[in-house]
Design a protein around this motif. Structure first.
Motif, PDB file in Angstrom:
ATOM      1  N   GLU A 135      64.737  66.495 -26.926  1.00 30.02           N
ATOM      2  CA  GLU A 135      63.416  67.101 -27.072  1.00 30.02           C
ATOM      3  C   GLU A 135      63.415  68.045 -28.279  1.00 30.02           C
ATOM      4  O   GLU A 135      64.317  68.864 -28.433  1.00 30.02           O
ATOM      5  N   VAL A 136      62.402  67.913 -29.115  1.00 25.41           N
ATOM      6  CA  VAL A 136      62.213  68.839 -30.219  1.00 25.41           C
ATOM      7  C   VAL A 136      61.550  70.081 -29.645  1.00 25.41           C
ATOM      8  O   VAL A 136      60.479  70.001 -29.057  1.00 25.41           O
ATOM      9  N   VAL A 137      62.210  71.235 -29.790  1.00 29.79           N
ATOM     10  CA  VAL A 137      61.693  72.481 -29.212  1.00 29.79           C
ATOM     11  C   VAL A 137      61.197  73.457 -30.274  1.00 29.79           C
ATOM     12  O   VAL A 137      60.680  74.522 -29.938  1.00 29.79           O
ATOM     13  N   GLY A 138      61.329  73.081 -31.535  1.00 26.06           N
ATOM     14  CA  GLY A 138      60.842  73.942 -32.605  1.00 26.06           C
ATOM     15  C   GLY A 138      60.906  73.254 -33.944  1.00 26.06           C
ATOM     16  O   GLY A 138      61.678  72.312 -34.140  1.00 26.06           O
TER      17      GLY A 138
ATOM     18  N   VAL B 215      70.199  70.793 -34.998  1.00 26.88           N
ATOM     19  CA  VAL B 215      69.158  70.997 -35.993  1.00 26.88           C
ATOM     20  C   VAL B 215      69.269  69.862 -37.002  1.00 26.88           C
ATOM     21  O   VAL B 215      70.363  69.499 -37.436  1.00 26.88           O
ATOM     22  N   TYR B 216      68.116  69.281 -37.304  1.00 26.12           N
ATOM     23  CA  TYR B 216      68.023  68.220 -38.303  1.00 26.12           C
ATOM     24  C   TYR B 216      67.222  68.751 -39.482  1.00 26.12           C
ATOM     25  O   TYR B 216      66.129  69.294 -39.302  1.00 26.12           O
ATOM     26  N   THR B 217      67.745  68.615 -40.692  1.00 26.74           N
ATOM     27  CA  THR B 217      67.067  69.061 -41.898  1.00 26.74           C
ATOM     28  C   THR B 217      66.583  67.842 -42.667  1.00 26.74           C
ATOM     29  O   THR B 217      67.371  66.938 -42.957  1.00 26.74           O
TER      30      THR B 217
ATOM     31  N   ILE C 123      66.409  70.797 -31.912  1.00 22.73           N
ATOM     32  CA  ILE C 123      66.466  69.764 -30.878  1.00 22.73           C
ATOM     33  C   ILE C 123      67.397  70.188 -29.752  1.00 22.73           C
ATOM     34  O   ILE C 123      68.487  70.713 -30.001  1.00 22.73           O
ATOM     35  N   VAL C 124      66.967  69.937 -28.530  1.00 23.64           N
ATOM     36  CA  VAL C 124      67.825  70.140 -27.363  1.00 23.64           C
ATOM     37  C   VAL C 124      68.117  68.771 -26.767  1.00 23.64           C
ATOM     38  O   VAL C 124      67.197  67.972 -26.514  1.00 23.64           O
ATOM     39  N   LEU C 125      69.388  68.496 -26.540  1.00 20.11           N
ATOM     40  CA  LEU C 125      69.833  67.281 -25.870  1.00 20.11           C
ATOM     41  C   LEU C 125      70.407  67.725 -24.531  1.00 20.11           C
ATOM     42  O   LEU C 125      71.417  68.433 -24.496  1.00 20.11           O
ATOM     43  N   THR C 126      69.741  67.357 -23.429  1.00 24.58           N
ATOM     44  CA  THR C 126      70.130  67.873 -22.118  1.00 24.58           C
ATOM     45  C   THR C 126      71.279  67.117 -21.461  1.00 24.58           C
ATOM     46  O   THR C 126      71.808  67.572 -20.454  1.00 24.58           O
ATOM     47  N   ALA C 127      71.673  65.976 -22.019  1.00 27.33           N
ATOM     48  CA  ALA C 127      72.799  65.206 -21.477  1.00 27.33           C
ATOM     49  C   ALA C 127      73.541  64.545 -22.631  1.00 27.33           C
ATOM     50  O   ALA C 127      72.939  64.229 -23.664  1.00 27.33           O
TER      51      ALA C 127
END
Length: 129
Positions: free
Chosen positions: A72-75, A35-37, A11-15
């Motif tokens: 946003e989930v990027v992978g 990363v969330y598991t 996950i990317v958090l842009t702010a």
């Protein structure tokens, strides 16, 4: 070969985001990579699709983070190892104690890790790409 039942969301958090995470309470999530598991014994693909959807009822801790516009989930990575094994071999720091770990009996503390600007990587050898 064993079927994967454990997944990680990159996950990317842009702010920066201050989020109330259900009963866990309010946390400040700094901008960066997370990363969330998680795991699903049945319907793994459906669980991941649900996480990727923006239109859902808030049910799990991860739903509160992913509903933020700047997230946003990027992978997605899949694993054969157990959820806690994968989580414990993933680098990063805990910013929200208890996040995604309400049923954890392995002392993980959280199943969400923060890695700053770097991608969070698991050391597990049993990964499906």
């Amino acid at each position: 070969m064993q079927a994967a039942t454990v997944y990680q969301l990159d996950i990317v958090l842009t702010a920066d985001a201050r989020i109330i995470v259900g009963r866990l309470g309010e946390f400040l999530f700094p901008a960066g990579r997370y990363v969330y598991t998680g795991s699903a014994c049945r319907n793994l693909a459906a669980r991941i699709d649900r996480h990727l959807s923006r239109d859902k009822k808030l049910r799990w801790h991860i739903d509160y983070l992913l509903e933020v516009e700047s997230a946003e989930v990027v992978g997605v990575r899949l694993f054969e190892d157990g959820e806690c094994v994968v989580n414990q071999t993933t680098e990063g720091i805990v910013v929200a104690p208890g996040f995604g770990a309400s049923d954890c009996s392995s002392g993980c503390g959280s199943h969400l890790k923060y890695c700053g600007r770097s991608e969070c990587l698991a050391v597990s050898a049993n990964v499906h790409l």
